[in-house]
Each structure stands twice: as structure tokens, then as C-alpha cells.
Design an enzyme around this catalytic site. Structure first.
Site, short mmCIF file in Angstrom:
data_model
loop_
_atom_site.label_atom_id
_atom_site.label_comp_id
_atom_site.label_asym_id
_atom_site.label_seq_id
_atom_site.Cartn_x
_atom_site.Cartn_y
_atom_site.Cartn_z
N ASP A 88 -19.89 108.03 3.57
CA ASP A 88 -18.80 107.16 4.02
C ASP A 88 -19.10 106.56 5.38
OD1 ASP A 88 -16.49 106.50 2.67
OD2 ASP A 88 -15.49 108.41 3.08
N LYS A 118 -20.42 104.09 1.49
CA LYS A 118 -19.11 103.64 1.00
C LYS A 118 -18.33 103.10 2.18
CE LYS A 118 -15.57 106.56 -0.25
NZ LYS A 118 -14.50 106.16 0.68
N GLU A 187 -8.02 104.49 -5.15
CA GLU A 187 -7.25 105.67 -4.70
C GLU A 187 -5.75 105.44 -4.83
OE1 GLU A 187 -8.48 107.52 -1.06
OE2 GLU A 187 -6.72 108.84 -1.03
O1 KIV Z 1 -13.30 110.54 2.42
C1 KIV Z 1 -13.21 110.89 1.23
O2 KIV Z 1 -13.35 112.06 0.87
C2 KIV Z 1 -12.94 109.86 0.25
C3 KIV Z 1 -12.52 110.30 -1.11
C4 KIV Z 1 -11.14 110.78 -1.03
C5 KIV Z 1 -12.72 109.25 -2.12
O3 KIV Z 1 -13.00 108.70 0.56
#
Ligand code: KIV
Length: 273
Positions: A88, A118, A187
């Protein structure tokens, strides 16, 4: 050659190719040892910025830094060898410009060795997604409830309960797909909206609190194991590790207090000739 190199990792195009096929399995992980367990079962592992709340006890993901993501991304890469690892991008590391996003994403990929990043956002992030993808960075998008925008949204409520509100969410899903994202996390949206998104776009939708209609599912590992203090309502508990850990720690504390040796006594015993 190491045994590690014999196993081919899933790639972003492998995940993209699963659209409409066998459901995609994914979970979050932040550590090498949990990644090792997940690796057998998951098509991709997400090093989510949820680590801010789960590992660090923060109220939101907003304070999470790029350095935190890189440290845990590296750990998850070390622990896994088969699953695609997606890291992320934290709040503030990609929104200012396409160039800022590229510099941050390139750092994540070079320093962790992960296969994709992501980022949160729909139509307004589409030009950034296209910019990254054109420069060799596979992007998973994240639409619906976007937790990094918590201060603007005012809470973690589900989105799209009223069909009158669906338009912008559908536009977001379409825009990130057309920009070249290889998959999109959806989400906390109502099932009929998730169904329309899944039907209308050419990339896999990965649901979290968005029903079984999506092309795959993701959960935060600690939430489904019963280890998080605050768990979203939609999460099914597949384990209840909190009480098991508490019992083990209580047993250990009792042994220490009783001056019983809390280990394998024979390891330290003097050898008799
Ligand atoms: O940060 C995270 O764990 C996420 C998931 C909830 C998809 O973005």
C-alpha cells in the site's frame, strides 16, 4: 540456485487474467512469519497501511509513513515466495502529483522487491494510475470506502446504500480500470453496487465488505483471527486467537511467579558422566 528461486511468484498480469474465473484469495500480512503461512493459500498478499492501526495502535491509517510500509513490505517479501506481494502507498506519498507518486512507488518497489503497489482513489487518481502503469509500476486501485480519506468522509460507514448515490462509485471503478489498474479493491459498498462494478469493468474486483459477488476477497488477517480490538461488522471471525494468547501468557506469568522454570529444564541440566 536457491529453492526460493524455483517457485514462480504470481504477477499482476496473472491476477488480472483471473477476471470472472476462479475467485482470487487474498489477506493482509505485515510480518515474515504470517506471510509464510498465507503464502500457500493466497494469490496475493497485501501489505496494507492498516498496519498503522493493527501493529501500531493508531486511530486511523493517516499517520502511516512510506518507511513503515517499506520495512514491513520487505519482511513480507522475505516470508513469501509464491503469492504476489502488493504494498500500500500511504497517505501523503502519492496524491500531490504523478511525479510524487512515481518516486514513492519506485522506492517501494526497489526497496522491497514487491510486484505491485496499491493506492486509494477512483476517477481523480486515474491519470496517476496511467502514469505509473506506463512506467512499469503495476497498480491495484481501491474504491468505495477509502480509509485514508477518513477526515473528509467523517467516518468508516458503508458506501452506496442508496442507489441514487451509485453513479460516482461506478465512475471510479470504470476510470481506474480504463487507466490500467490490474485489479481494484472495493471496500464496504452495498452488494448490488459491487455487482454492477464487477459486471461492468474488465479487471477483477477484490471485495472487502462488498459481498461475494466480487472476483476475489480480502480481509485484514488480524481481524479474521480475532486479534484486532475493533473489527468492522462485516468481518467473519475464522479464528479466535486473542483468548488463546491471553491464556498462554497467563500460564507463563503464573509459572514465573511460582518460580517454576518456564522452559525446557533439561536443556540447562548438568550432564552426568
Ligand atoms: O490497508 C489495508 O489493509 C487495506 C485492506 C483493508 C484492503 O487496504
Amino acid at each position: 540456485m536457491s529453492a526460493q528461486a524455483d517457485v514462480k511468484r504470481f504477477t499482476a498480469p496473472d491476477i488480472r487474467a483471473r477476471k470472472g474465473g476462479e475467485p482470487i484469495v487474498s489477506l493482509t500480512a505485515y510480518h515474515a512469519h504470517t506471510a509464510r503461512i498465507l503464502d500457500r493459500f493466497c494469490d496475493f498478499i497485501l501489505v496494507g497501511d492498516s498496519l498503522g492501526m493493527v501493529m501500531h495502535g493508531l486511530e486511523t491509517t493517516v499517520p502511516v509513513t512510506l518507511d513503515m510500509m517499506i520495512l514491513q513490505g520487505h519482511a513480507v517479501m522475505r516470508g513469501s515466495r509464491r503469492a504476489l506481494v502488493v504494498v500500500d502507498m500511504p497517505f501523503g506519498s502519492y496524491e500531490a502529483s504523478r511525479e510524487q507518486a512515481f518516486m514513492s512507488a519506485a522506492r517501494v518497489m526497489k526497496e522491497t522487491g514487491c510486484g505491485a503497489i496499491k493506492l486509494e482513489g477512483g476517477a481523480h487518481m486515474a491519470p496517476t494510475i496511467a502514469f505509473l502503469v506506463e512506467r512499469g509500476i503495476p497498480v491495484m486501485a481501491h474504491v468505495g470506502l477509502t480509509p485514508q480519506a477518513i477526515n473528509a468522509l467523517g467516518g468508516f460507514r458503508a458506501r452506496g446504500r442508496d442507489p441514487a448515490d451509485w453513479g460516482p462509485f461506478e465512475d471510479d471503478a470504470r476510470a481506474v480500470a480504463e487507466a490500467g489498474a490490474f485489479a481494484v479493491v472495493v471496500e464496504a459498498v452495498a452488494e448490488p453496487l459491487a455487482a454492477r462494478m464487477t459486471r461492468d469493468i474488465a479487471i477483477p474486483t477484490i471485495g472487502i465488505g462488498a459481498s461475494a459477488v466480487c472476483d476475489g476477497q480480502i480481509l485484514v488477517l488480524e481481524d479474521m483471527l480475532g486479534l484486532s480490538p475493533r473489527v468492522p461488522k462485516f468481518v467473519k471471525r475464522f479464528g479466535d486467537l486473542g483468548p488463546s494468547i491471553e491464556k498462554a501468557v497467563a500460564d507463563y506469568a503464573a509459572e514465573v511467579r511460582a518460580r517454576s522454570f518456564p522452559g525446557q529444564a533439561h536443556v540447562y541440566a548438568v550432564k552426568s558422566k
